[in-house]
Scaffold this motif. Sequence first.
Motif, PDB file in Angstrom:
ATOM      1  N   VAL A 267      10.478   6.118  -9.225  1.00  0.00           N
ATOM      2  CA  VAL A 267      10.111   6.746  -7.950  1.00  0.00           C
ATOM      3  C   VAL A 267       9.107   5.875  -7.190  1.00  0.00           C
ATOM      4  CG1 VAL A 267       8.878   8.691  -6.928  1.00  0.00           C
ATOM      5  CG2 VAL A 267      10.600   9.092  -8.694  1.00  0.00           C
ATOM      6  N   LEU A 268       8.084   5.434  -7.913  1.00  0.00           N
ATOM      7  CA  LEU A 268       7.054   4.656  -7.215  1.00  0.00           C
ATOM      8  C   LEU A 268       7.565   3.274  -6.789  1.00  0.00           C
ATOM      9  CD1 LEU A 268       3.812   5.640  -9.124  1.00  0.00           C
ATOM     10  CD2 LEU A 268       4.521   6.281  -6.831  1.00  0.00           C
ATOM     11  N   ALA A 269       8.458   2.711  -7.577  1.00  0.00           N
ATOM     12  CA  ALA A 269       8.999   1.399  -7.197  1.00  0.00           C
ATOM     13  C   ALA A 269       9.838   1.526  -5.934  1.00  0.00           C
ATOM     14  CB  ALA A 269       9.825   0.812  -8.336  1.00  0.00           C
ATOM     15  N   LEU A 270      10.644   2.588  -5.864  1.00  0.00           N
ATOM     16  CA  LEU A 270      11.446   2.782  -4.649  1.00  0.00           C
ATOM     17  C   LEU A 270      10.541   3.015  -3.446  1.00  0.00           C
ATOM     18  CD1 LEU A 270      14.452   4.909  -5.935  1.00  0.00           C
ATOM     19  CD2 LEU A 270      14.457   2.531  -5.177  1.00  0.00           C
ATOM     20  N   ALA A 271       9.495   3.800  -3.661  1.00  0.00           N
ATOM     21  CA  ALA A 271       8.560   4.044  -2.558  1.00  0.00           C
ATOM     22  C   ALA A 271       7.936   2.726  -2.104  1.00  0.00           C
ATOM     23  CB  ALA A 271       7.472   5.020  -3.001  1.00  0.00           C
ATOM     24  N   ALA A 272       7.608   1.880  -3.074  1.00  0.00           N
ATOM     25  CA  ALA A 272       6.998   0.586  -2.710  1.00  0.00           C
ATOM     26  C   ALA A 272       7.988  -0.256  -1.917  1.00  0.00           C
ATOM     27  CB  ALA A 272       6.558  -0.159  -3.965  1.00  0.00           C
ATOM     28  N   LYS A 273       9.213  -0.267  -2.386  1.00  0.00           N
ATOM     29  CA  LYS A 273      10.260  -1.031  -1.694  1.00  0.00           C
ATOM     30  C   LYS A 273      10.392  -0.531  -0.249  1.00  0.00           C
ATOM     31  CE  LYS A 273      13.945  -3.791  -1.840  1.00  0.00           C
ATOM     32  NZ  LYS A 273      13.756  -5.216  -1.888  1.00  0.00           N
ATOM     33  N   ASN A 274      10.359   0.786  -0.091  1.00  0.00           N
ATOM     34  CA  ASN A 274      10.453   1.345   1.257  1.00  0.00           C
ATOM     35  C   ASN A 274       9.254   0.963   2.112  1.00  0.00           C
ATOM     36  OD1 ASN A 274      12.916   2.569   1.159  1.00  0.00           O
ATOM     37  ND2 ASN A 274      12.115   4.483   0.315  1.00  0.00           N
ATOM     38  N   MET A 275       8.086   1.020   1.514  1.00  0.00           N
ATOM     39  CA  MET A 275       6.896   0.693   2.310  1.00  0.00           C
ATOM     40  C   MET A 275       6.928  -0.758   2.771  1.00  0.00           C
ATOM     41  SD  MET A 275       3.582   2.636   0.822  1.00  0.00           S
ATOM     42  CE  MET A 275       4.006   2.658  -0.895  1.00  0.00           C
ATOM     43  N   VAL A 276       7.326  -1.653   1.871  1.00  0.00           N
ATOM     44  CA  VAL A 276       7.238  -3.059   2.266  1.00  0.00           C
ATOM     45  C   VAL A 276       8.282  -3.416   3.312  1.00  0.00           C
ATOM     46  CG1 VAL A 276       6.208  -3.767   0.102  1.00  0.00           C
ATOM     47  CG2 VAL A 276       8.673  -3.946   0.383  1.00  0.00           C
ATOM     48  N   ARG A 277       9.293  -2.581   3.502  1.00  0.00           N
ATOM     49  CA  ARG A 277      10.239  -2.907   4.580  1.00  0.00           C
ATOM     50  C   ARG A 277       9.985  -2.043   5.802  1.00  0.00           C
ATOM     51  NH1 ARG A 277      15.532  -0.089   3.970  1.00  0.00           N
ATOM     52  NH2 ARG A 277      15.077   1.866   2.927  1.00  0.00           N
ATOM     53  N   SER A 278       8.864  -1.314   5.808  1.00  0.00           N
ATOM     54  CA  SER A 278       8.524  -0.513   6.974  1.00  0.00           C
ATOM     55  C   SER A 278       7.342  -1.139   7.695  1.00  0.00           C
ATOM     56  CB  SER A 278       8.161   0.916   6.552  1.00  0.00           C
ATOM     57  OG  SER A 278       9.257   1.530   5.955  1.00  0.00           O
ATOM     58  N   SER A 279       6.839  -0.383   8.639  1.00  0.00           N
ATOM     59  CA  SER A 279       5.803  -0.971   9.478  1.00  0.00           C
ATOM     60  C   SER A 279       4.517  -1.244   8.694  1.00  0.00           C
ATOM     61  CB  SER A 279       5.593  -0.063  10.688  1.00  0.00           C
ATOM     62  OG  SER A 279       4.303   0.374  10.785  1.00  0.00           O
ATOM     63  N   ILE A 280       4.227  -0.410   7.707  1.00  0.00           N
ATOM     64  CA  ILE A 280       3.004  -0.658   6.941  1.00  0.00           C
ATOM     65  C   ILE A 280       3.133  -1.966   6.153  1.00  0.00           C
ATOM     66  CG2 ILE A 280       3.670   0.726   4.920  1.00  0.00           C
ATOM     67  CD1 ILE A 280       0.710   1.580   4.789  1.00  0.00           C
ATOM     68  N   GLY A 281       4.325  -2.196   5.604  1.00  0.00           N
ATOM     69  CA  GLY A 281       4.543  -3.439   4.865  1.00  0.00           C
ATOM     70  C   GLY A 281       4.445  -4.651   5.769  1.00  0.00           C
ATOM     71  N   ARG A 282       4.994  -4.506   6.970  1.00  0.00           N
ATOM     72  CA  ARG A 282       4.904  -5.630   7.907  1.00  0.00           C
ATOM     73  C   ARG A 282       3.461  -5.892   8.292  1.00  0.00           C
ATOM     74  NH1 ARG A 282       9.825  -3.287   9.944  1.00  0.00           N
ATOM     75  NH2 ARG A 282       8.593  -2.035  11.372  1.00  0.00           N
ATOM     76  N   SER A 283       2.679  -4.823   8.396  1.00  0.00           N
ATOM     77  CA  SER A 283       1.266  -5.043   8.744  1.00  0.00           C
ATOM     78  C   SER A 283       0.583  -5.823   7.631  1.00  0.00           C
ATOM     79  CB  SER A 283       0.567  -3.706   9.001  1.00  0.00           C
ATOM     80  OG  SER A 283       0.272  -3.032   7.796  1.00  0.00           O
ATOM     81  N   TRP A 284       0.905  -5.520   6.387  1.00  0.00           N
ATOM     82  CA  TRP A 284       0.304  -6.265   5.276  1.00  0.00           C
ATOM     83  C   TRP A 284       0.688  -7.737   5.339  1.00  0.00           C
ATOM     84  CZ3 TRP A 284       2.332  -2.172   1.312  1.00  0.00           C
ATOM     85  CH2 TRP A 284       1.524  -1.031   1.383  1.00  0.00           C
ATOM     86  N   MET A 285       1.995  -7.966   5.506  1.00  0.00           N
ATOM     87  CA  MET A 285       2.447  -9.363   5.496  1.00  0.00           C
ATOM     88  C   MET A 285       1.881 -10.125   6.688  1.00  0.00           C
ATOM     89  SD  MET A 285       6.347  -9.115   4.135  1.00  0.00           S
ATOM     90  CE  MET A 285       6.913  -7.582   4.831  1.00  0.00           C
ATOM     91  N   ALA A 286       1.738  -9.429   7.804  1.00  0.00           N
ATOM     92  CA  ALA A 286       1.194 -10.086   8.988  1.00  0.00           C
ATOM     93  C   ALA A 286      -0.238 -10.539   8.728  1.00  0.00           C
ATOM     94  CB  ALA A 286       1.247  -9.143  10.176  1.00  0.00           C
TER      95      ALA A 286
END
Lengths: 354, 298, 388
Positions: free
Chosen positions: A191-210
């Motif tokens: 569950v948590l891995a899928l949630a992480a995968k979702n976050m990193v391809r959403s806007s929050i993940g993009r903010s981190w990578m940015a």
Amino acid sequence: MLYREAGQFKATYQEDQQIFPIRQDRIAIASILVFFYLVVPAAANQYWLQAILIPVLIFSLAAIGLNILTGYAGQLSLGSAAFMAVGAFAAYNFMLRVPGMPILAAFVLGGLCAAAVGIAFGLPSLRIKGFYLAVATLAAQFFIVWALTKFPWFSNYSSSGVITAQQVEILGYAFISPESKYVLTLAVVTVLALAAKNMVRSSIGRSWMAIRDMDVAAEVIGFRPMHTKLSAFAISSFYCGVAGALYAYTYLGTVEPEGFNLDMSFKILFMVIIGGVGSIMGSFLGAAFIVLLPIFLNISMHVLGDWVPHGLASNLELIVFGGLIIFFLIVEPHGLARLWQIGKEKLRLWPFPH
Amino acid sequence: MQFFFEVLIGGLLSGVMYALVALGFVLIYKASGVFNFAQGAMVFFAALTFVGVMELGAPFGLALVITFAAMVLLGVATEKVVLRPLVNQPQITLFMATIGLTFFIEGLAQGMWGASVRGLEIPGIQDEPIEWAMDNWGIGISKFDLFAAGVSAVLVSVLAVFFNKTRVGRALRAVADDHQGALAIGIPLQNIWRIVWAVAGFVALVAGLMWGARNGVQFALTFVALKALPVLIIGGFESVAGAIVGGLIIGAAEKLGEVYIGPMVGGGIEGWFPYVMALLFLLVRPEGLFGERHIDRV
Amino acid sequence: MFEERIIFHDAIETMEVDFCGTTFAVNADVDAFYDVVDKRLADSGRSWYFLVVYTDCVIAPEAWERFAERGKIANVKHGLGTVRVGASSQTREEIRQRAEQEAFRSNIFNTRDQAMLALGEMRKRRRDSRAAAEGTFLRVENVSLRFGGVKAITGVSFEIKRGEISSIIGPNGAGKSSMLNVINGVYHPQEGTVTYLGNARHQMRTHEAATQGIARTFQNIALFKGMSVLDNLMTGRNLKMKSNFLLQALYWGPAQREELAHRKKVEEIIDFLEIEHIRKTPVGRLPYGLQKRVELGRALAAEPTLLLLDEPMAGMNVEEKQDMCRFILDVNDQFGTTILLIEHDMGVVMDISNFVVVLDHGMKIAEGTPDEVRSDPTVIRAYLGTAH
Ligand SMILES: Nc1ncnc2c1ncn2[C@@H]1O[C@H](COP(=O)(O)OP(=O)(O)O)[C@@H](O)[C@H]1O
Ligand SMILES: [Mg+2]
């Protein structure tokens, strides 16, 4: 010809935005899940479940946590193990002190406590970068372990801070057998891995990578550095915290603060580097690699028997770990995840070489 | 009050030892922009090698020479195998590589010489209070600590002369100030880096001898070496003076903290006090006491 | 007694009227109050925002008509806008209905804080539109910026107009990039002010520029190297994305819809810039010219009001330059985006700019239309004197 993207045209953006856009990937993931949920618990023996698979899963979760912080948000941390400790001890205290506390809620609360501590120790990241920050996270590592040892309240006044996890029970079912503990761990991690995968391809993940790739530019386009970095610290620590709780409840049963030492933090960092910086899949590969390597070395030493001097195994482990880190950073900075990717691409072209 | 001074002086003197380790970090950082996390492991390696060679029957002087040779070898090899392939990579990658290096060196050192705790004796210097100070001021100052302070002072002076008066040293400083510029005027960077790593190895050797003689040669040494990190944060990564002042501050603060704050919270705070102090310090002055504030160019 | 229920807050151009505890039983009660209000307003001789507090105020049905009429008159004569707080449900309903009939905004809030917030918004909107009407879009006044001993900018002032393409030119090290960095808050000048859409400011936090509609590209490409072209462009829309991270973690419902809506917008920009074929490529692997284009795309994704471009054509070949010129002109033309750019290629600058500012050694040495600047002796001297 089996693994082909060709012919799969995406008619809508929605299809293109799926978590696993390629059909074969979806099939592969589904079969992997079936395998790990159904086949493994039936087929694996106690040693495999308890000594290998459960810790691999738990460390994968911690590695995902660190990967969010270091791989995605670019903030180096050497204190992951301490956040695991917070999760473990917080979950323990919730179970101990709140009557009728459901175990899953205790895991979540443990994670939240770790997140809060993570935010506190993430505050310096607003002013400093890179290895400066690494030093700041060392403060977390040493301080947290010290505090958990020194204040007996945390361990319910047991000697030297050792806690024994309460029995895990959900809806009246007691998780005692290795199989059941394994499945519970697997479920939480999935569950948590899928949630992480979702976050990193959403806007929050993009903010981190940015923020990771170019912090000034990120700020110029409107990401607030404080918000972005602290969210990475919080979520990363949450993952580590839940991993810590699992570590206590489904893996060891008895833990002490000293168990979550700097060495463990380094191990988690190595999982991220070897598995693949900035890859959720890599976190699993890295964790498996780092857990299995010492076992493999030990077995090899046994095979060689009297040939090798006593104590070499543990030093060899250090040497191999250190060497591998350097090797991966130089040769394949994207780690095992990249090799996996390359493998898939090869497969895509197979049987034609081009 | 006497007690306060005793603690303070003890702290300052052990701070000198931290400074000794921090010095190695600063040298490499200045010359190559690499934050060498493995400096602590190098200290451990040096101490262990020295003791190991002594155990094989070599006299003090010879052991010193052999260990120095080993350190130079280690430094040069590191430059060649680890850093050169990673040139132009982000600093954080280099940093992680040196963490790998740390493990490698620690494993190597223990693999070669064993992991047991050894004593290390420097002829003629005992860890006992100086009678004169005891008689006149009533303060206990360890002979050994004072000796270590003296050695550090000599080392820093030697480095200062090396950097300011020798050709190689001046080239080093040029590199530190401006890599591209140094390349442009024909300073061979790689040679310079090799020399820096060798010098850092030498500093590690001195630190290793001091620490080893004081606390015994053991794995715990690597943790002591880690304390050089908060020293650097306070002193700034690029300043030799900073390393020394930072070392003194950390040494003194740690001992005073342990004695005066420790009892309030159950003791044992030495392990984290320097880090938390550095952390708080970072919030106030992120560039360190002697560092310059940079504004990112865009 | 009515006197003290009327408070003028000069700083926020607001008249607060406190009806707290008042009962308007008959028309005479309404007139008694409003006579005072009108007089005070007339005395002030200017217009105000109205903050009306209705807490525990009772308006009898027979007095309503008069109440509404007097309010309307005051508003027409002296009002800039009205916010209302704490009306009882009955009063609230009445106001709502009248608002609907007469097409004004009811603006009723539960707490004073909410009302004040809305008031702030109203004032800001008005200020913006007034600034737009007056034509001061961006004004830089007497800005000086130093780095330690280095004077990057010294006392520079200029103004650019909405909807135009303006350029800053000057030799290397003249302080051009620094100027852009001052405008969007990356560098903080020691002296001077920047007035943007009527808001004067001395310094601001970097991330606020984006909220004000300022986007930017950089001299040394500042793309997010580890991300694909698509993701880079998506980051440009971050301020418009609202779903929280829990929804994002589930990738569900609103979060997914939002992601798709923005993806669509980004695809439009991808089409516009003709970079469909590299959508999924990590930007680090693209050639320089394409990277510059992607960076422009990221800025455009934010749908900016003011677009700052730092040497968008540096290092490009003729063909790429032509493409970029076309994009810049199109953006200005189609979206009405105001553009301020730095460029070394004089031909390009003269071709596409309406207005040119010339900097040298951190000082402004000339400004004007391309023709004026071209023939300015100081400019000619500055350019002949420096090789670049
Ligand atoms: N972040 C910075 N730190 C120190 N000096 C800077 C910084 N940014 C710009 N400068 C200095 O300010 C001056 C103007 O630079 P810049 O604005 O980049 O010029 P231009 O863009 O016109 O070539 C130069 O002397 C440059 O060295
Ligand atoms: Mg410039």
